[in-house]
Scaffold this motif. Sequence first.
Motif, short mmCIF file in Angstrom:
data_model
loop_
_atom_site.label_atom_id
_atom_site.label_comp_id
_atom_site.label_asym_id
_atom_site.label_seq_id
_atom_site.Cartn_x
_atom_site.Cartn_y
_atom_site.Cartn_z
N PRO A 129 -12.77 15.12 1.59
CA PRO A 129 -11.60 14.42 2.13
C PRO A 129 -11.75 12.90 2.11
CG PRO A 129 -12.11 16.30 3.49
CD PRO A 129 -13.24 16.17 2.50
N ASP A 130 -12.99 12.41 2.24
CA ASP A 130 -13.21 10.96 2.20
C ASP A 130 -12.76 10.34 0.89
OD1 ASP A 130 -14.28 10.98 4.74
OD2 ASP A 130 -16.37 11.07 4.06
N ASP A 131 -12.70 11.16 -0.17
CA ASP A 131 -12.30 10.66 -1.48
C ASP A 131 -10.79 10.44 -1.60
OD1 ASP A 131 -14.95 10.89 -2.35
OD2 ASP A 131 -14.65 12.96 -3.03
N TYR A 132 -10.03 10.95 -0.64
CA TYR A 132 -8.58 11.00 -0.81
C TYR A 132 -7.95 9.61 -0.79
CZ TYR A 132 -3.71 12.37 -0.31
OH TYR A 132 -2.36 12.52 -0.50
N GLN A 133 -7.25 9.29 -1.84
CA GLN A 133 -6.50 8.04 -1.94
C GLN A 133 -5.17 8.32 -2.64
OE1 GLN A 133 -7.26 5.07 -0.69
NE2 GLN A 133 -9.34 5.58 0.01
N LEU A 134 -4.12 7.71 -2.16
CA LEU A 134 -2.84 7.80 -2.85
C LEU A 134 -2.76 6.73 -3.92
CD1 LEU A 134 -0.50 8.33 0.23
CD2 LEU A 134 -0.90 9.98 -1.61
N THR A 135 -2.30 7.11 -5.09
CA THR A 135 -2.12 6.15 -6.18
C THR A 135 -0.78 5.45 -6.02
OG1 THR A 135 -3.40 7.54 -7.68
CG2 THR A 135 -1.96 5.88 -8.68
N PRO A 136 -0.77 4.13 -6.01
CA PRO A 136 0.51 3.42 -5.90
C PRO A 136 1.51 3.88 -6.95
CG PRO A 136 -1.31 1.89 -5.64
CD PRO A 136 -1.92 3.21 -6.07
N ALA A 137 2.78 3.93 -6.55
CA ALA A 137 3.84 4.40 -7.44
C ALA A 137 5.10 3.58 -7.17
CB ALA A 137 4.11 5.89 -7.20
N PRO A 138 5.13 2.33 -7.66
CA PRO A 138 6.30 1.48 -7.41
C PRO A 138 7.58 2.16 -7.84
CG PRO A 138 4.52 0.24 -8.46
CD PRO A 138 4.12 1.68 -8.51
N LEU A 139 8.59 2.06 -7.01
CA LEU A 139 9.87 2.71 -7.30
C LEU A 139 10.57 2.02 -8.47
CD1 LEU A 139 11.31 3.36 -3.72
CD2 LEU A 139 9.94 4.89 -5.17
N THR A 140 11.21 2.84 -9.29
CA THR A 140 12.04 2.30 -10.37
C THR A 140 13.52 2.34 -9.99
OG1 THR A 140 12.17 4.46 -11.48
CG2 THR A 140 10.37 3.00 -12.11
N ARG A 141 13.84 3.06 -8.92
CA ARG A 141 15.21 3.07 -8.39
C ARG A 141 15.14 3.23 -6.89
NH1 ARG A 141 20.25 7.34 -9.57
NH2 ARG A 141 21.71 6.33 -8.14
N ILE A 142 15.79 2.34 -6.18
CA ILE A 142 15.82 2.38 -4.73
C ILE A 142 17.12 3.03 -4.28
CG2 ILE A 142 15.84 0.97 -2.64
CD1 ILE A 142 14.19 -1.10 -4.19
#
Length: 242
Positions: A129-142
């Motif tokens: 679980p210590d490895d868990y990171q979310l990869t950024p995912a900039p929105l292309t449509r808001i």
Amino acid sequence: MEIAPAGQWFRKTVVDSAVTRFEEPFVHPYFAANIWFVRGADADLLVDAGMGLRPLTPALDLTPGKPVLALATHIHLDHVGALCEFENRLGPRESAAAFATMPDTLTYAHEFRHLDDAVSALPSPGWTPDDYQLTPAPLTRILTEGDVIDLGDRSFTVLELPGHSPDGIGLLDEKSGLFFGGDAIYDAQLLDDMPNSDRAVYRQTMERLKTLPISIGHGGHGPSFDARRMSEIIEAYLWRAA
């Protein structure tokens, strides 16, 4: 702990000719969210993207060359994990800027890292679980209230449904009554005690949902529900939150 068998990380349930549900059965139940895939004539729609512990796209049986609109109903970790895998990333205006950094303060990813029983099988060799990171995912449509998502043969109207989180949105196909509620409403224990939850706002959202003309609802967790069951869920919440 054993590694999850190949091809079994996601559990697939065909709802009808257009809608398929994917689940992550090896993830702790608190974080195991529904992932909905909707086939359209011109584009397909992904509603929420799970935890991101294993690649999602290989499980979806995508059509080469056909666009996939990957939509997050809110920025909590169990709904945005695989969003980075998709070219077209849609999400709510309230948290739009944060998709570029995925901060723990909004995603609550730190809560998953601290679980001893985060998974019942490993997503990959040696994972912790210590490895868990979310990869950024900039929105292309808001997305904001009233926006329309067009798949060619059907379209969905965006509804802002805050309370559980400030940024919660849902989708309604006004012709068929097909509704995706995210974590605003689902057939299980609703959460309104998270740091960014607002119970007063949530009650207002529930009052709005009372008037929604749905035929079938698919939530962020739990089983699907019809209009009668949605009314029962709403009344139970309003009674509890009074």
